[in-house]
Write an enzyme that holds these catalytic residues in place. Structure first.
Site, PDB file in Angstrom:
ATOM      1  N   GLY B 280      39.067  52.150  41.097  1.00  0.00           N
ATOM      2  CA  GLY B 280      40.016  53.065  40.908  1.00  0.00           C
ATOM      3  C   GLY B 280      41.457  52.309  40.978  1.00  0.00           C
ATOM      4  N   SER B 281      42.439  53.041  41.357  1.00  0.00           N
ATOM      5  CA  SER B 281      43.733  52.579  41.020  1.00  0.00           C
ATOM      6  C   SER B 281      44.237  51.515  41.811  1.00  0.00           C
ATOM      7  CB  SER B 281      44.821  53.606  41.487  1.00  0.00           C
ATOM      8  OG  SER B 281      44.483  54.818  40.687  1.00  0.00           O
ATOM      9  N   THR B 282      43.245  50.732  42.558  1.00  0.00           N
ATOM     10  CA  THR B 282      43.791  49.536  43.169  1.00  0.00           C
ATOM     11  C   THR B 282      43.755  48.281  42.271  1.00  0.00           C
ATOM     12  OG1 THR B 282      41.519  49.375  43.933  1.00  0.00           O
ATOM     13  CG2 THR B 282      43.025  50.093  45.690  1.00  0.00           C
ATOM     14  N   LEU B 283      43.087  48.655  40.976  1.00  0.00           N
ATOM     15  CA  LEU B 283      43.198  47.630  39.812  1.00  0.00           C
ATOM     16  C   LEU B 283      44.533  47.792  39.177  1.00  0.00           C
ATOM     17  CD1 LEU B 283      39.615  47.310  38.414  1.00  0.00           C
ATOM     18  CD2 LEU B 283      40.615  45.977  40.143  1.00  0.00           C
ATOM     19  N   LYS B 284      45.327  48.548  39.313  1.00  0.00           N
ATOM     20  CA  LYS B 284      46.467  48.690  38.566  1.00  0.00           C
ATOM     21  C   LYS B 284      47.408  47.692  38.632  1.00  0.00           C
ATOM     22  CE  LYS B 284      46.404  53.820  37.908  1.00  0.00           C
ATOM     23  NZ  LYS B 284      46.648  55.039  38.485  1.00  0.00           N
TER      24      LYS B 284
END
Lengths: 107, 546
Positions: B280-284
């Site tokens: 999820g957004s931890t890759l943003k």
């Protein structure tokens, strides 16, 4: 002393010498064997002691484990990790301290 | 008449005969003596030869029957605290010939070992075809004493060794366990099996990088967070981002390696390096860094993220609509899927995959554990795939891999590989450059905004300057993603002004509304508050609640 007697004496002396040598060798080997047995016994004792140490170290590690220490701290000191008792601002220290004793007035 | 004198030959013969008669007894004595001496010499020689070449059999120490003699080294934490050791144990044996009443003996043993199969024990005690049967292994000295006190005929003990884990469930998944013969089965016991055996032969311990104090803080906070969020499983890892050393790692449900046999499969599973999830957004932050590194955007660019982004028939939207122009900082702070998708499309599939590879997200984690799960990372073929990767879908990796990727923020854009072994102060550390220091610093400042003003505010610890990113990945059901089943996480770096440590905490299968910022970020804050003093970092104390 005749020649035959001399030979006989020499043979007896040689025989005694051989016996002494063999007995000496036997004794030396027996002593070595005893020493070896003693060393083995010592090794075994060391091994036993090391095994005891390992068990004691494991026991110490268990008793000093954070979970055990926390349990004791909660039980005896009413201190919990991350609780307010663990980190207090300086201003709130006074409120946590026991009330000062009243001074006895001397006449 | 003078008698005739005997001839000389006769005289000589006569003289010889008289001497022979006199010497015969003496010769016999000599013969007996010689034979006696010879026998004695032979006996002594035989004994001497036996002693010289075979040793004295009476000097052999009296051991019990040896079971297995493989030596394994102790495992200690970075401060020398004992985590795993080998202690003396006993095997319960029986000589069926000497057992009086098998039924009564089995019943007596069952009182000490309630889980012992009584019928099977009776069968074994009655089996006279065997001289010796083994009833139970790994007995402690106390259990042996208890059996001895029963005074059972035909029951005995053989000495053996047993692997024990004195910290109990602490770091259970990381340590792993061995079977009764001390063959490694899981964790570092298996991952470092050769090294543990070598160290054991050399009489030195194997020193891990973890710290039991931090490990305990991480585990207890993860346990509390997982229970509060009704998660099905959870994982957390704390790294020294400069060296890659793992200071703590935890999987939930917990596992006590001393009792692994009774643990469920769920409890045995290591979630840090053995379980993959779409992150999820931890890759943003990486998507933004890729775009900045490739000069496809700049800190001054403003985006219109007010409308959903329709891409090849799929609508990408944000949980919280962002009205007005939004900067890169806003995209991260408010976790905009639309913004991340647009940036990912600018980067493109090839460059995106290249960066992900250099971040270590396309390879199995490097921790020295038995099981290192490879990521599920299909090549992005459509624009939708590329956009999805931008905000953390279409790539399933382990928490250990993600934490490893976040080490770029502690090394000016270079990644170090996480390890469970303590590194020497002068050890060479291999760093893989991924982003420039300027880009890394810029994205790090945005991540700080996530914690001060964005979705990760609950991770803030006054005085510590935490930077990070929340993640709430919907889990894929049969065909579709479900909002009711989330992988909620928070990945952080601290202190933001001199970044060094990386923390990642994730809760699996949390329910609707249990976003990473709501369930994972607070757990990270609680953990950091506890471990910061152990790292020599100062946090501001919380005011007492009234």
């Amino acid at each position: 002393m005749g020649k035959a007697q001399l030979i006989r004496a020499l043979q007896i002396a040689a025989g005694i010498l051989v016996v002494v040598l063999v007995v000496g060798l036997y004794k030396a080997k027996s002593d070595a064997s005893k020493a070896e047995a003693h060393v083995r016994q010592l090794h075994q004792e060391i091994s036993e002691t090391e095994a005891s140490n390992r068990a004691l170290n494991a026991e110490i590690a268990h008793l000093e484990s954070p979970a055990h220490v926390q349990e004791l701290a909660q039980q005896h000191l009413d201190v919990t990790p991350g609780g307010q008792s663990a980190a207090l601002p300086e201003s709130s220290m006074a409120s946590r301290l026991p009330a000062p004793r009243e001074r006895q007035s001397h006449p | 008449m003078k008698p005739i004198s005997p001839s000389r030959a006769f005289a000589a013969e006569q003289s010889f005969a008289s001497e022979t008669i006199e010497a015969a007894p003496a010769r016999n004595r000599v013969r007996f003596l010689a034979i006696g001496l010879l026998v004695m010499l032979l006996l002594l020689s035989a004994r001497a030869v036996q002693l010289a070449f075979a040793g004295d059999p009476t000097a052999e120490p009296r051991h019990g029957a040896a079971i297995a003699q493989v030596e394994r080294a102790d495992i200690v934490d970075r401060n020398g605290v004992l985590l795993a050791t080998t202690v003396r144990a006993f095997t319960l044996t029986a000589t069926p010939e000497r057992v009086w009443r098998a039924n009564e003996t089995a019943a007596a043993l069952a009182r000490i070992f309630p889980d012992m199969d009584r019928d099977a024990t009776v069968r074994r005690l009655s089996d006279r075809s065997h001289e010796l049967v083994f009833l139970r292994r790994g007995l402690t000295p106390n259990q042996r004493d208890a059996v001895l006190s029963l005074g059972l005929a035909g029951i005995g003990f053989a000495q053996e060794e047993r692997r024990v884990y004195p910290q109990g469930a602490l770091a259970g998944h990381a340590l792993g366990f061995t079977d009764v013969d001390r063959h490694a089965l899981a964790g570092v016991e298996l991952g470092l099996d050769d090294q543990i055996r070598r160290a054991g032969a050399e009489g030195r311990p194997v020193r891990l990088s973890i710290d039991v104090r931090m490990q305990y803080a991480l585990e207890t906070e993860l346990d509390a967070a997982a229970q509060a969020a009704h998660a099905s499983s959870a994982a957390a890892i704390l790294l020294d981002g400069r060296t890659g050393e793992t200071l703590a790692l935890a999987s939930w449900p917990a596992l006590d390696p001393n009792e692994f046999a009774g643990a469920s499969e769920a409890a045995r599973t290591d979630r840090v390096a053995g379980d993959v999830h779409e992150l999820g957004s931890t890759l943003k932050p990486f998507t933004e860094a890729m775009a900045l590194q490739e000069r496809l955007t700049s800190s001054g660019e403003l985006f219109d993220l007010s409308q959903p982004f329709v891409l090849d028939g799929t609508t990408i939207s944000d949980d919280e609509r962002i009205l007005g122009p939004a900067s890169l900082r806003d995209i991260l702070a408010r976790s905009s899927n639309i913004g991340a998708a647009r940036l990912a499309l600018r980067v493109g599939a090839d460059r995106q995959r290249s960066y992900l590879a250099r971040l270590g997200l396309l390879a199995p984690p490097t921790l020295e554990l038995a099981r290192s799960q490879a990521p599920i990372a299909p090549t992005a073929r459509t624009r939708r795939d590329i956009a999805g990767l931008g905000f953390g879908y279409g790539l399933a990796a382990t928490p250990a891999s993600l934490a490893g990727a976040y080490t770029i923020f502690a090394n000016n854009g270079a990644r170090v590989t996480p390890s469970l072994l303590m590194r020497l102060p002068d050890a060479q550390i291999r760093r893989t450059t991924v982003f420039s220091p300027a880009v890394t610093q810029q994205v790090l400042s945005y991540m700080r905004s996530v914690v001060t003003d964005g979705t990760g505010r609950a991770a803030d610890v006054p005085g510590l300057q935490v930077a990070g990113k929340t993640g709430t990945a919907e889990k894929l059901g049969d065909d579709t993603y479900s909002q009711d089943h989330n992988f909620s996480s928070f990945a952080g770096v601290f202190p933001a002004d001199t970044p060094r440590y990386v923390i990642f905490l994730a809760l699996d299968d949390t329910g609707a509304g249990a976003a990473g910022g709501a369930v994972a970020a607070p757990a990270v804050a609680r953990t950091l508050r506890r471990i910061a003093p152990m790292l020599g970092l100062r946090v501001e104390p919380r005011l007492p609640s009234h």
